[in-house]
Motif scaffolding. Structure first.
Motif, PDB file in Angstrom:
ATOM      1  N   GLY A   9       0.595  -1.138  -0.037  1.00 54.13           N
ATOM      2  CA  GLY A   9       0.040   0.021  -0.164  1.00 54.13           C
ATOM      3  C   GLY A   9       0.761   1.273  -0.168  1.00 54.13           C
ATOM      4  N   ALA A  10       2.169   1.037  -0.620  1.00 50.49           N
ATOM      5  CA  ALA A  10       2.901   2.110  -0.602  1.00 50.49           C
ATOM      6  C   ALA A  10       2.448   3.453  -1.468  1.00 50.49           C
ATOM      7  CB  ALA A  10       4.405   1.706  -1.261  1.00 50.49           C
ATOM      8  N   ASN A  65      -6.793  -0.516   3.630  1.00 52.41           N
ATOM      9  CA  ASN A  65      -8.057  -0.646   4.627  1.00 52.41           C
ATOM     10  C   ASN A  65      -8.341  -2.235   4.294  1.00 52.41           C
ATOM     11  OD1 ASN A  65     -10.177  -1.041   2.804  1.00 52.41           O
ATOM     12  ND2 ASN A  65      -9.978   1.179   2.316  1.00 52.41           N
ATOM     13  N   PRO A  66      -9.183  -2.701   5.282  1.00 55.84           N
ATOM     14  CA  PRO A  66      -9.440  -4.304   5.328  1.00 55.84           C
ATOM     15  C   PRO A  66     -10.159  -4.616   4.052  1.00 55.84           C
ATOM     16  CG  PRO A  66      -9.889  -3.484   7.439  1.00 55.84           C
ATOM     17  CD  PRO A  66      -9.451  -2.248   6.674  1.00 55.84           C
ATOM     18  N   GLN A  67     -10.995  -3.808   3.743  1.00 54.90           N
ATOM     19  CA  GLN A  67     -11.631  -4.089   2.189  1.00 54.90           C
ATOM     20  C   GLN A  67     -10.835  -4.022   1.001  1.00 54.90           C
ATOM     21  OE1 GLN A  67     -14.755  -5.254   3.241  1.00 54.90           O
ATOM     22  NE2 GLN A  67     -15.500  -4.585   1.460  1.00 54.90           N
ATOM     23  N   ARG A  68      -9.722  -3.447   0.823  1.00 54.68           N
ATOM     24  CA  ARG A  68      -8.700  -3.554  -0.024  1.00 54.68           C
ATOM     25  C   ARG A  68      -7.714  -4.650  -0.070  1.00 54.68           C
ATOM     26  NH1 ARG A  68      -6.746   1.810  -2.202  1.00 54.68           N
ATOM     27  NH2 ARG A  68      -6.118   0.290  -3.777  1.00 54.68           N
ATOM     28  N   GLN A  69      -7.426  -4.903   1.195  1.00 59.12           N
ATOM     29  CA  GLN A  69      -6.704  -6.203   1.496  1.00 59.12           C
ATOM     30  C   GLN A  69      -7.162  -7.477   1.046  1.00 59.12           C
ATOM     31  OE1 GLN A  69      -6.284  -6.398   5.675  1.00 59.12           O
ATOM     32  NE2 GLN A  69      -5.875  -4.326   6.055  1.00 59.12           N
ATOM     33  N   LYS A  70      -8.541  -7.722   0.799  1.00 55.63           N
ATOM     34  CA  LYS A  70      -9.051  -9.105   0.346  1.00 55.63           C
ATOM     35  C   LYS A  70      -8.227  -9.568  -0.978  1.00 55.63           C
ATOM     36  CE  LYS A  70     -13.456  -8.514   2.164  1.00 55.63           C
ATOM     37  NZ  LYS A  70     -14.485  -9.288   2.762  1.00 55.63           N
ATOM     38  N   ASN A  87      -1.116  -1.557  10.527  1.00 57.04           N
ATOM     39  CA  ASN A  87      -0.902  -0.390  11.003  1.00 57.04           C
ATOM     40  C   ASN A  87      -2.350   0.165  11.352  1.00 57.04           C
ATOM     41  OD1 ASN A  87       2.044   0.683  10.748  1.00 57.04           O
ATOM     42  ND2 ASN A  87       1.710  -0.768   8.973  1.00 57.04           N
ATOM     43  N   PRO A  88      -2.551   1.208  12.052  1.00 56.66           N
ATOM     44  CA  PRO A  88      -3.795   1.707  12.437  1.00 56.66           C
ATOM     45  C   PRO A  88      -4.944   2.041  11.136  1.00 56.66           C
ATOM     46  CG  PRO A  88      -2.257   3.076  13.813  1.00 56.66           C
ATOM     47  CD  PRO A  88      -1.505   1.963  12.755  1.00 56.66           C
ATOM     48  N   GLY A  89      -5.925   1.598  11.507  1.00 60.90           N
ATOM     49  CA  GLY A  89      -6.833   1.390  10.303  1.00 60.90           C
ATOM     50  C   GLY A  89      -6.967   0.319   9.421  1.00 60.90           C
ATOM     51  N   THR A  90      -5.845  -0.625   9.512  1.00 61.75           N
ATOM     52  CA  THR A  90      -5.772  -1.642   8.785  1.00 61.75           C
ATOM     53  C   THR A  90      -6.264  -3.076   9.591  1.00 61.75           C
ATOM     54  OG1 THR A  90      -3.362  -2.304   9.183  1.00 61.75           O
ATOM     55  CG2 THR A  90      -3.998  -0.689   7.454  1.00 61.75           C
ATOM     56  N   GLU A  91      -6.630  -2.855  10.695  1.00 65.34           N
ATOM     57  CA  GLU A  91      -6.854  -4.326  11.357  1.00 65.34           C
ATOM     58  C   GLU A  91      -8.196  -5.141  10.819  1.00 65.34           C
ATOM     59  OE1 GLU A  91      -7.202  -1.061  12.578  1.00 65.34           O
ATOM     60  OE2 GLU A  91      -5.691  -0.754  14.346  1.00 65.34           O
ATOM     61  N   ASN A  92      -7.791  -6.445  10.805  1.00 64.46           N
ATOM     62  CA  ASN A  92      -8.597  -7.074   9.835  1.00 64.46           C
ATOM     63  C   ASN A  92      -8.961  -8.380  10.636  1.00 64.46           C
ATOM     64  OD1 ASN A  92      -9.722  -8.748   8.043  1.00 64.46           O
ATOM     65  ND2 ASN A  92      -8.727  -7.773   6.313  1.00 64.46           N
TER      66      ASN A  92
END
Length: 120
Positions: A9-10, A65-70, A87-92
């Motif tokens: 996510g750079a 963010n979690p939706q984009r991680q899938k 990192n903050p906001g990415t918890e999943n």
């Protein structure tokens, strides 16, 4: 000891935490790989726009963010990192369960704080 880290996510934008993390990781002499939607270079790190199977990744640090991680679940698992930092906001919790299945450690933490407090 340096830890080969993938920043997932750079961003090229200097105000983004992923960009700051790349610079801070390099300041502490960690080997850094980066993936983002837009290619370019931060410090001496090339941001790749294609998923590359890097060898010997110790840590994946997430800035999505979690939706984009899938769409990256399989990719992260295939890298077989020692740990994943949310990192903050990415918890999943969904990805936590998957990482548990593959015995990959994870922590909800801030990469920048871990580096500043020498806990990285």
């Amino acid at each position: 000891m340096t830890k080969k880290t993938l920043v997932l996510g750079a961003s090229l934008k200097p105000e983004r935490y992923s960009n700051i993390a790349i610079n801070r990781l390099r300041k502490y002499n960690h080997s850094v790989k980066a993936f983002g939607l837009r290619g370019g270079e931060v410090n001496d790190v090339i941001i790749d726009t294609e998923l590359i199977h890097y060898d010997a990744i110790d840590t994946v640090t997430l800035y999505l963010n979690p939706q984009r991680q899938k769409v990256y679940y399989d990719y992260i698992i295939a890298l077989k990192p020692n740990r994943v930092i949310f990192n903050p906001g990415t918890e999943n919790s969904e990805l936590y369960k998957l990482l548990d299945e593959y015995n990959i450690e994870y922590e909800a933490a801030c990469t920048l704080v871990l580096l500043a407090t020498r806990q990285y």
